[in-house]
Design a protein around this motif. Structure first.
Motif, PDB file in Angstrom:
ATOM      1  N   TRP B  91       0.834  -1.194   0.000  1.00  0.00           N
ATOM      2  CA  TRP B  91       0.000   0.000   0.000  1.00  0.00           C
ATOM      3  C   TRP B  91       0.876   1.254   0.000  1.00  0.00           C
ATOM      4  CZ3 TRP B  91      -2.003   4.362   1.947  1.00  0.00           C
ATOM      5  CH2 TRP B  91      -3.345   4.609   1.675  1.00  0.00           C
ATOM      6  N   GLU B  94       2.388   1.865  -3.373  1.00  0.00           N
ATOM      7  CA  GLU B  94       1.396   2.453  -4.288  1.00  0.00           C
ATOM      8  C   GLU B  94       1.256   3.950  -4.037  1.00  0.00           C
ATOM      9  OE1 GLU B  94      -2.531   0.480  -4.648  1.00  0.00           O
ATOM     10  OE2 GLU B  94      -3.411   2.477  -4.391  1.00  0.00           O
ATOM     11  N   LYS B  95       1.143   4.335  -2.782  1.00  0.00           N
ATOM     12  CA  LYS B  95       0.916   5.746  -2.440  1.00  0.00           C
ATOM     13  C   LYS B  95       2.146   6.609  -2.717  1.00  0.00           C
ATOM     14  CE  LYS B  95      -3.084   4.691  -1.502  1.00  0.00           C
ATOM     15  NZ  LYS B  95      -3.867   4.703  -2.764  1.00  0.00           N
ATOM     16  N   GLU B  98       2.199   7.303  -6.346  1.00  0.00           N
ATOM     17  CA  GLU B  98       1.237   8.366  -6.679  1.00  0.00           C
ATOM     18  C   GLU B  98       1.788   9.750  -6.346  1.00  0.00           C
ATOM     19  OE1 GLU B  98      -2.993   7.941  -5.541  1.00  0.00           O
ATOM     20  OE2 GLU B  98      -2.467   5.916  -4.943  1.00  0.00           O
ATOM     21  N   LEU B  99       2.566   9.813  -5.249  1.00  0.00           N
ATOM     22  CA  LEU B  99       3.108  11.101  -4.802  1.00  0.00           C
ATOM     23  C   LEU B  99       4.419  11.462  -5.507  1.00  0.00           C
ATOM     24  CD1 LEU B  99       2.267  10.807  -1.001  1.00  0.00           C
ATOM     25  CD2 LEU B  99       1.303  12.471  -2.604  1.00  0.00           C
ATOM     26  N   ILE B 230       3.876   8.568   3.812  1.00  0.00           N
ATOM     27  CA  ILE B 230       2.973   9.270   2.904  1.00  0.00           C
ATOM     28  C   ILE B 230       2.804  10.732   3.316  1.00  0.00           C
ATOM     29  CG2 ILE B 230       0.599   9.329   2.030  1.00  0.00           C
ATOM     30  CD1 ILE B 230       0.633   6.199   2.583  1.00  0.00           C
TER      31      ILE B 230
END
Lengths: 247, 247
Positions: B91, B94-95, B98-99, B230
């Protein structure tokens, strides 16, 4: 460090843990009679207690001391995000709790496809409690009832500032990002609006802008619902805490 | 919008999709001969292509045009985080993708309990690719080999700035947060250090501080590994993009 348990009401001298918390104490942590534990009510009170009775199903504790902290009325953060699908919503709830977000509102927009039932939202409270325990929050995040965007924007108190997350092209101005916090100290409530997977419609963005919302984005990326909620909450919380400290 | 597919090598005029991408094109999206598709190589090139052959297992496409964007050499963000357990690592990957994080390094510290094998790290590349597609990244995040903290801090290039995430008491100074970005423009590389579940040891924090790391935190909360990664990546990326734009 003594283990921390959630207990909704800490006003009595003797408290009984909920089934879920008792199970954790008895079968996971294997606590014993006279063990010291910590308690929190998710509403600002923390207490020290000692187990006075424990069997295979129930735990009773005697509160020895407690401290109450008033929740700050400034710098409150509400995240109004279109519900993500499946586990992503649960995950988002956990992370927003860790980030000390005050309220989560499931936002209903034109392209929203997930409209969580009350029973599902109620279930999320278990995730809020465990994340609050784990991250040491004094207050539980409130999971509110779903609300439509237009309805939400009508509740524009003068002390509320809205931010609408809306991705721009890679060459967009980073001034769209809320790094410089609004200098108006009367803005006590900060509301972050996050759209559904397909994004807000142009009309919805315009509606929010007309209601005074600030458009925010991170350049060069299109974030998923839960990522946007977490990323912008972190950015806003940092700004809010810096502002509270006058830096 | 044409569908986007990952293709590691876009130098040829005709390309064949990987098994995973072909499966997605054939069985999920049900694309047909002559359909237009988009391609990206995760290294700055995007291409427009047309399907020239498609059967039950393979997809071949002819590239009609492509554009290459050089990766910026300033403002690169590396996240060196102790690997989270199970799905939390996936997870997080993935994040972070994205960032627009550039590199993830599994950080090995004294209290690190998860030491992912190469096969597990290799599997994460599928998550990087899907997150990159979904969020519209031009470059794939690099998943590096695990590295020990001390080893990592020795590679202190003069243009690298380290940040160490370390929770403080609720009354800590928010000046510990990296909101005001270091004004030294020669600092092109930013490395975020995130400890394991039990936190960095005091000696490790001191080691990082001695090596010039800036201590960062969000007041009043103890974040999980993936949440810290994150949240601080979002805060740093915002600072980096603002700085790049001179605001």
């Amino acid at each position: 460090m003594t283990e921390l348990f959630y207990c909704a009401d800490l006003r009595a001298a003797t408290v009984t843990l909920s089934d879920a918390e008792a199970h954790h104490a008895i079968h996971v942590l294997r606590l014993k009679l006279h063990d010291a534990i910590g308690l929190f009510d998710g509403a600002g009170t923390r207490a020290s207690a000692v187990i006075t009775a424990i069997d295979r199903r129930t735990v009773t504790a005697s509160v020895s001391s407690s401290t109450f902290t008033q929740k700050p009325t400034v710098g409150r953060l509400t995240v109004a995000a279109s519900p993500a699908k499946g586990d992503r919503l649960k995950w988002m709830i956990e992370k927003l709790t860790e980030l000390s977000v005050d309220t989560y509102i499931p936002l209903l927009t034109e392209r929203t496809v997930v409209d969580p039932r009350k029973s599902k939202l109620d279930k999320l409270s278990a995730n809020v409690i465990s994340a609050a325990k784990q991250s040491g929050q004094l207050w539980l995040m409130d999971v509110a009832a779903p609300m439509k965007l237009a309805e939400m924007l009508q509740v524009t108190a003068s002390s509320t500032r809205y931010y609408i997350a809306h991705p721009y092209a890679a060459d967009a101005e980073p001034t769209d990002c809320p790094g410089v916090f609004p200098p108006d100290a009367s803005q006590n409530n900060h509301v972050l609006l996050i759209g559904p997977e397909g994004g807000f419609t142009d009309a919805e963005v315009q509606l929010a802008i007309n209601a005074g919302a600030t458009s925010i984005s991170l350049p060069g990326t299109i974030l998923r619902i839960e990522t946007a909620a977490i990323a912008f909450s972190a950015i806003l919380q940092q700004s809010i805490s810096r502002r509270a400290a006058g830096v």
